[in-house]
Every structure is written in C-alpha cells, then in structure tokens.
Scaffold this active site. Sequence first.
Site, mmCIF file in Angstrom:
data_model
loop_
_atom_site.group_PDB
_atom_site.id
_atom_site.type_symbol
_atom_site.label_atom_id
_atom_site.label_comp_id
_atom_site.label_asym_id
_atom_site.label_seq_id
_atom_site.Cartn_x
_atom_site.Cartn_y
_atom_site.Cartn_z
ATOM 1 N N THR A 136 27.094 42.690 31.693
ATOM 2 C CA THR A 136 27.972 42.974 30.623
ATOM 3 C C THR A 136 27.572 43.430 29.149
ATOM 4 N N PRO A 138 28.516 44.331 25.092
ATOM 5 C CA PRO A 138 29.424 44.074 24.000
ATOM 6 C C PRO A 138 30.786 44.847 24.197
ATOM 7 N N ILE A 167 25.201 36.446 28.565
ATOM 8 C CA ILE A 167 24.298 36.438 29.565
ATOM 9 C C ILE A 167 23.816 34.923 29.753
ATOM 10 N N GLY A 242 27.023 44.423 44.264
ATOM 11 C CA GLY A 242 26.784 43.867 45.603
ATOM 12 C C GLY A 242 26.344 42.263 45.154
ATOM 13 N N ARG A 273 47.339 3.163 35.743
ATOM 14 C CA ARG A 273 48.139 3.079 34.415
ATOM 15 C C ARG A 273 49.593 2.639 34.745
ATOM 16 N N GLU A 368 32.324 37.301 36.435
ATOM 17 C CA GLU A 368 32.427 37.472 37.617
ATOM 18 C C GLU A 368 33.857 38.374 38.049
HETATM 19 P P1 TGC Z 1 34.376 51.092 42.532
HETATM 20 O O1 TGC Z 1 34.529 52.570 42.765
HETATM 21 O O2 TGC Z 1 35.388 49.977 42.934
HETATM 22 O O3 TGC Z 1 33.128 50.781 43.343
HETATM 23 C C1 TGC Z 1 31.778 51.442 42.923
HETATM 24 C C2 TGC Z 1 30.880 51.277 44.221
HETATM 25 O O4 TGC Z 1 30.743 50.013 44.475
HETATM 26 C C3 TGC Z 1 31.138 49.631 45.832
HETATM 27 N N1 TGC Z 1 31.918 48.205 45.522
HETATM 28 C C4 TGC Z 1 31.176 47.057 45.845
HETATM 29 N N2 TGC Z 1 30.210 46.733 46.462
HETATM 30 C C5 TGC Z 1 29.848 45.307 46.745
HETATM 31 N N3 TGC Z 1 30.549 44.526 46.460
HETATM 32 C C6 TGC Z 1 31.696 44.870 45.564
HETATM 33 N N4 TGC Z 1 32.509 43.777 45.246
HETATM 34 C C7 TGC Z 1 32.240 46.183 45.273
HETATM 35 N N5 TGC Z 1 33.106 46.577 44.858
HETATM 36 C C8 TGC Z 1 33.090 47.782 44.797
HETATM 37 C C9 TGC Z 1 32.465 50.479 46.058
HETATM 38 O O5 TGC Z 1 32.284 50.838 47.508
HETATM 39 C C10 TGC Z 1 31.522 51.916 45.676
HETATM 40 O O6 TGC Z 1 30.606 52.365 46.370
HETATM 41 P P2 TGC Z 1 29.935 53.643 46.484
HETATM 42 O O7 TGC Z 1 29.094 53.656 47.680
HETATM 43 O O8 TGC Z 1 31.358 54.325 46.824
HETATM 44 O O9 TGC Z 1 29.556 54.192 45.281
HETATM 45 O O10 TGC Z 1 34.163 50.951 41.044
HETATM 46 P P3 TGC Z 1 35.046 51.083 39.753
HETATM 47 O O11 TGC Z 1 34.116 51.490 38.632
HETATM 48 O O12 TGC Z 1 36.305 51.274 40.046
HETATM 49 O O13 TGC Z 1 34.978 49.349 39.255
HETATM 50 C C11 TGC Z 1 35.585 48.300 39.877
HETATM 51 C C12 TGC Z 1 35.676 47.031 39.372
HETATM 52 C C13 TGC Z 1 36.515 47.006 37.943
HETATM 53 C C14 TGC Z 1 36.475 46.135 40.005
HETATM 54 C C15 TGC Z 1 34.310 46.579 38.875
HETATM 55 O O14 TGC Z 1 33.786 47.464 37.802
HETATM 56 C C16 TGC Z 1 34.503 45.297 38.495
HETATM 57 O O15 TGC Z 1 34.302 44.271 39.437
HETATM 58 N N6 TGC Z 1 34.440 44.840 37.265
HETATM 59 C C17 TGC Z 1 34.111 43.444 36.790
HETATM 60 C C18 TGC Z 1 32.776 43.260 35.928
HETATM 61 C C19 TGC Z 1 32.234 41.916 36.324
HETATM 62 O O16 TGC Z 1 32.726 41.299 37.381
HETATM 63 N N7 TGC Z 1 31.247 41.459 35.769
HETATM 64 C C20 TGC Z 1 30.574 40.296 35.874
HETATM 65 C C21 TGC Z 1 29.069 40.245 35.105
HETATM 66 S S1 TGC Z 1 28.099 39.011 35.881
HETATM 67 C C22 TGC Z 1 28.923 37.420 35.221
HETATM 68 O O17 TGC Z 1 29.721 37.302 34.908
HETATM 69 C C23 TGC Z 1 27.984 36.407 35.756
HETATM 70 S S2 TGC Z 1 28.844 34.876 35.324
HETATM 71 C C24 TGC Z 1 27.391 33.987 35.869
HETATM 72 C C25 TGC Z 1 27.515 32.591 35.863
HETATM 73 O O18 TGC Z 1 28.188 32.004 36.972
HETATM 74 O O19 TGC Z 1 27.389 31.977 34.868
HETATM 75 P P1 FAD Z 2 37.297 42.353 28.774
HETATM 76 O O1 FAD Z 2 36.885 43.182 29.882
HETATM 77 O O2 FAD Z 2 37.076 43.081 27.186
HETATM 78 O O3 FAD Z 2 38.767 42.066 29.082
HETATM 79 C C1 FAD Z 2 39.527 41.350 27.990
HETATM 80 C C2 FAD Z 2 41.018 41.036 28.941
HETATM 81 O O4 FAD Z 2 41.361 42.571 29.361
HETATM 82 C C3 FAD Z 2 40.917 40.286 29.933
HETATM 83 O O5 FAD Z 2 41.827 39.457 30.252
HETATM 84 C C4 FAD Z 2 40.800 41.292 31.120
HETATM 85 O O6 FAD Z 2 41.360 40.790 32.186
HETATM 86 C C5 FAD Z 2 41.829 42.354 30.566
HETATM 87 N N1 FAD Z 2 41.568 43.821 31.020
HETATM 88 C C6 FAD Z 2 40.476 44.566 31.067
HETATM 89 N N2 FAD Z 2 40.655 45.630 31.681
HETATM 90 C C7 FAD Z 2 42.004 45.677 32.290
HETATM 91 C C8 FAD Z 2 42.864 46.208 32.955
HETATM 92 N N3 FAD Z 2 42.243 47.510 33.634
HETATM 93 N N4 FAD Z 2 43.934 46.181 33.410
HETATM 94 C C9 FAD Z 2 44.600 45.054 32.991
HETATM 95 N N5 FAD Z 2 43.857 44.168 32.136
HETATM 96 C C10 FAD Z 2 42.575 44.103 31.910
HETATM 97 N N6 FAD Z 2 27.906 38.871 32.167
HETATM 98 C C11 FAD Z 2 26.749 39.043 32.758
HETATM 99 O O7 FAD Z 2 26.483 40.366 33.049
HETATM 100 N N7 FAD Z 2 25.877 38.066 32.919
HETATM 101 C C12 FAD Z 2 26.088 36.598 32.922
HETATM 102 O O8 FAD Z 2 25.175 35.974 33.090
HETATM 103 C C13 FAD Z 2 27.115 36.566 32.368
HETATM 104 N N8 FAD Z 2 27.480 35.101 32.254
HETATM 105 C C14 FAD Z 2 28.624 34.915 31.461
HETATM 106 C C15 FAD Z 2 28.869 33.397 31.007
HETATM 107 C C16 FAD Z 2 29.924 33.097 30.098
HETATM 108 C C17 FAD Z 2 30.195 31.672 29.756
HETATM 109 C C18 FAD Z 2 30.944 34.128 30.003
HETATM 110 C C19 FAD Z 2 32.323 33.470 29.387
HETATM 111 C C20 FAD Z 2 30.815 35.421 30.319
HETATM 112 C C21 FAD Z 2 29.461 35.508 30.905
HETATM 113 N N9 FAD Z 2 29.350 37.072 31.341
HETATM 114 C C22 FAD Z 2 28.169 37.567 31.932
HETATM 115 C C23 FAD Z 2 30.349 38.036 31.059
HETATM 116 C C24 FAD Z 2 31.454 38.142 31.726
HETATM 117 O O9 FAD Z 2 31.335 38.929 33.090
HETATM 118 C C25 FAD Z 2 32.508 39.082 31.043
HETATM 119 O O10 FAD Z 2 33.218 38.224 30.040
HETATM 120 C C26 FAD Z 2 33.724 39.535 32.040
HETATM 121 O O11 FAD Z 2 33.361 40.531 32.844
HETATM 122 C C27 FAD Z 2 34.998 40.070 31.107
HETATM 123 O O12 FAD Z 2 34.279 40.960 30.040
HETATM 124 P P2 FAD Z 2 35.063 40.944 28.479
HETATM 125 O O13 FAD Z 2 34.647 39.357 28.239
HETATM 126 O O14 FAD Z 2 34.342 42.078 27.767
HETATM 127 O O15 FAD Z 2 36.608 41.138 28.656
#
Ligand code: TGC
Ligand code: FAD
Length: 391
Positions: A136, A138, A167, A242, A273, A368
């Site tokens: 992620t 900003p 992060i 992945g 209660r 996530e």
């Molecule tokens: P899209 O076209 O869907 O996919 C691009 C390529 O990736 C493949 N793919 C996957 N592979 C494995 N696992 C998945 N879940 C996959 N989803 C898609 C897909 O097959 C494709 O492969 P290829 O070979 O065709 O290139 O990509 P898109 O640009 O349309 O994006 C899809 C979207 C919006 C769902 C994706 O960007 C997304 O999941 N966004 C959310 C971002 C997110 O989850 N960030 C998390 C950051 S880490 C975090 O939050 C840690 S918290 C940690 C804690 O527990 O404290």
């Molecule tokens: P944004 O993407 O700006 O979204 C804001 C709002 O808009 C949300 O409600 C969202 O659902 C909505 N929105 C966005 N796009 C669309 C759409 N196309 N249609 C409809 N609605 C939409 N990231 C890491 O990489 N590593 C980490 O270890 C990690 N740890 C974290 C720990 C904590 C405590 C928190 C809070 C977050 C962490 N994150 C980490 C980041 C996290 O993955 C992101 O906050 C998350 O992916 C959402 O991104 P954003 O906060 O920028 O919100």
Amino acid sequence: MAKFEALDLYAIEDLLTDEERMVRDAVRQFVDQEVLPIIDEHHRAGTFPTGLLPKMGALGLFGPNLKGYGCPGLGNVAYGLMMQELERGDSGFRSAASVQGSLVMWPIYTYGSEEQKRKWLPRLASGEAVGCFGLTEPDHGSNPGGMITRARRSGDGWVLHGAKMWITNSCIADVSVVWAKVDEDIRGFLVEKGTPGFSAPEIKNKWSLRASITGELVFDDCRLPEDAILPGAPKGLKGPLGCLTQARYGISWGALGAAMACFDSARRYSQERTQFGKPIGAFQLTQKKLADMAVEITKGQLLAWRLGRLKDEGRMSPIQVSVAKLNNVGIALDVARVAREIHGAMGIIDEVPVMRHMMNLESVKTYEGTNDVHTLAIGRHLTGLDAFGAS
Ligand code: TGC
Ligand code: FAD
C-alpha cells in the site's frame, strides 16, 4: 477471568483431526495464559508485546503451513484454527502472525532464491527476526497496480525510490518485502533494516489495532544489492496478490475468533445481568440477538473449514477466499456491535473485550482488500464485467 466456552452448534469439532484439535488447544492455552492477561495494558498504551514473538515462534505460529527451513508443515485447517485462537485474543496478534507467515515467509518460500530462504526463513519462523510487507502507498490502497514506488537498475544493483503506508510492523522489521515497479512490471524486493536511504517511521494514535505496530516505509534513492530481488515472483500484480490470498485465508478464520470472544462475553453477561427481575438472557429480544450471532458464526465456521479443506487439496481459488474474508469479517463486526449492545453501558469499558474487538475489526474489514474490493471481485467473477475502475 471467566473460562472461554467455544461455540460449536454444528459439531465442527468432529470434522477436525486429532492434530488440528491439539494445535488449536495449544494456541488457546497460549492466548489464555499469555495474551489475555496483558492485552488491555498494551491496547491502552498502543504497544505490541514484542517479547512474546519467540514464544509465538516456538508454538509454530509463524508459517505453520510451510514445510522445511524451520517450519512444521501443518495442514491449512490447523493453520486457520491457530489464527482463530490468536484473534480471539486480539487482532494484533493474528496480524503479526499473518504478516510474518503469509506476507513475508510465504513470498520468500515461494518466490525466493535458496540463499534468501536459508537466510531468512528459520529466523522468521522462530520469531528471532521480524518481517513486514509493503504494498500500500499513500495514494494507492485498493488499487495497488497504480503504485509509484520504482526500482531501477544501477551498476550491479538497484535503486529504490518511493514510499509505502500503513505497514504492519514496519519499524520493528528486520526485513521488508517491498513491491515496486521496474519499468512496467511489478517486482518484489527484500530490504534489510539499516539499509542507507531507508527509514520506517511509526504511525501513532490509531483507534484500531492499537496492540499492533503500524508505520511507513520510505525509500530515498535506497541502494539495494543485485540479489535483493525475489527472483521467482510473477512479474505483475499476481506476485503480491498471491501473498494476499494466503493472508486473507488466515483472516477469514481469525475474524471468527474475534466474533467468538464477543459472543462468549455477551452470552455470559446475558445469564448474569438481571433487569426487571430476570436475567436479560431470558428476554426474547436478547435471545434473538444471541441466536442470530450464533447462526452467523456457525455459517462462518463452515465456510472457513470447507475453504481449508479445499486449500489442502490445492483447489482453493482467490474468489472463494474473497467470499470467506468478506463474510467472516462482516459477520464478526456485526457480532461485536450486537455484543456491545447486550452489555449495555458495561460494553463500553475495556474490561469487556467487545469494543476492542469491534475497533480492531474496522481495520480487518479495510486491510487485505476492503469489503467493497471483495464484493467487486465476486461481482466480476459472476458477471465477467469489471466494475473496479476505468480499465
Ligand atoms: P487483476 O487483473 O484482478 O489481477 C492481476 C493478476 O493477478 C492475478 N490475481 C491473483 N493472483 C493470486 N491471488 C489473487 N487474489 C489474485 N487476484 C488476481 C490475476 O489472475 C492476474 O494475473 P495475470 O496472470 O492475468 O496477470 O488485477 P486488478 O488490477 O484488476 O486488481 C484487482 C484488485 C482490485 C482485486 C486488487 O488490486 C486488490 O486485491 N486490491 C486490494 C489491495 C489489497 O488487498 N491490499 C492489501 C495490502 S497488504 C495488507 O493489507 C496487509 S494487512 C496485514 C495485517 O494483517 O496486519
Ligand atoms: P482506499 O483504497 O482509498 O479506499 C477508501 C474507500 O473507498 C474504501 O471504503 C474502499 O472500499 C472504497 N473504494 C475504493 N475503490 C473502490 C471502488 N473501485 N469501488 C467502490 N469503492 C471503492 N498495507 C500493506 O501493504 N501492508 C500492511 O502490512 C498493511 N497493514 C495495515 C494495517 C492496518 C492497521 C491498516 C488499517 C491498513 C494496513 N494496510 C497495509 C493497508 C490496507 O491494505 C489498505 O488500507 C487497504 O488496502 C485500503 O486502502 P486505503 O486505505 O488506501 O483505502
């Protein structure tokens, strides 16, 4: 402290192996003895008890479903149950295990060179070293494909420039898995603590996941050696996605743990209660609330269990993970809110765990992949039509 009574309306216990039950019970005991007695103090202070990391490592909580390099190679249901028990304690503990195991060890294990695996996996598995995952930015959260952090070749190495935000464990990490653009590809890099041009300031004053460290990763023309790249990672978003599939799987179990803790507290309070001359649990309205909570938790348990068995068979798809993450975090948050209501005013103080879980779950719903992102991923799967954005 009252003893936790597990909810098992559908005899899910019978679906578990002896090993799965044993592993779950060991983590349950760890949470009862080591986490619950100290969690309020860390939640209030906004700190994570890093001293417990080696104990968590010794219990196999980091990368339990990986095999070799110090990892036990347990099945995925056992791994899920471990995450469930950890999050029954606090989402911060499950976060630490998710990040270390699924977002740091898994990519090193799956995409890393033999040297990278030997160097990092045993130390990460034991809790001697800490890792973090930087995707992620900003300005790029839900849409990580738009990232602006870049790595360019320079001499026999790389120069990394950009910033990552929100992060988990950034400022205590010995190694950061960082995703950056190389020309039009996205590649993963291992950045070690102390590398010149790299800093990791902490983000303070969170209302949620207070017992978890969150920060930034800042790269100011940070020079990395040639072998910092993860050589086997797919060259695109598939690499980080992945990893997210692995962590989201664990979260779908973990959220159930938070829900179970809230349900357990609400059921107990409803029996103790008294108002209008009766325990509040004797009122039909309270029973409906408890029944609804129990039904949703039970459905979530079945989803998680089935997902685990599919994962063990190598048949789990990212869409199935989206279904479980979306549902189980959503119901956990609903359960936490209704549990707070059942506690009345008592529900707002931190001796009762429900508001801590509720506040944590707001982050769990966001990280996530937000609930919106998973909803749209399922919608795209069902219709073949992309509702995410311009593309
Ligand atoms: P899209 O076209 O869907 O996919 C691009 C390529 O990736 C493949 N793919 C996957 N592979 C494995 N696992 C998945 N879940 C996959 N989803 C898609 C897909 O097959 C494709 O492969 P290829 O070979 O065709 O290139 O990509 P898109 O640009 O349309 O994006 C899809 C979207 C919006 C769902 C994706 O960007 C997304 O999941 N966004 C959310 C971002 C997110 O989850 N960030 C998390 C950051 S880490 C975090 O939050 C840690 S918290 C940690 C804690 O527990 O404290
Ligand atoms: P944004 O993407 O700006 O979204 C804001 C709002 O808009 C949300 O409600 C969202 O659902 C909505 N929105 C966005 N796009 C669309 C759409 N196309 N249609 C409809 N609605 C939409 N990231 C890491 O990489 N590593 C980490 O270890 C990690 N740890 C974290 C720990 C904590 C405590 C928190 C809070 C977050 C962490 N994150 C980490 C980041 C996290 O993955 C992101 O906050 C998350 O992916 C959402 O991104 P954003 O906060 O920028 O919100």
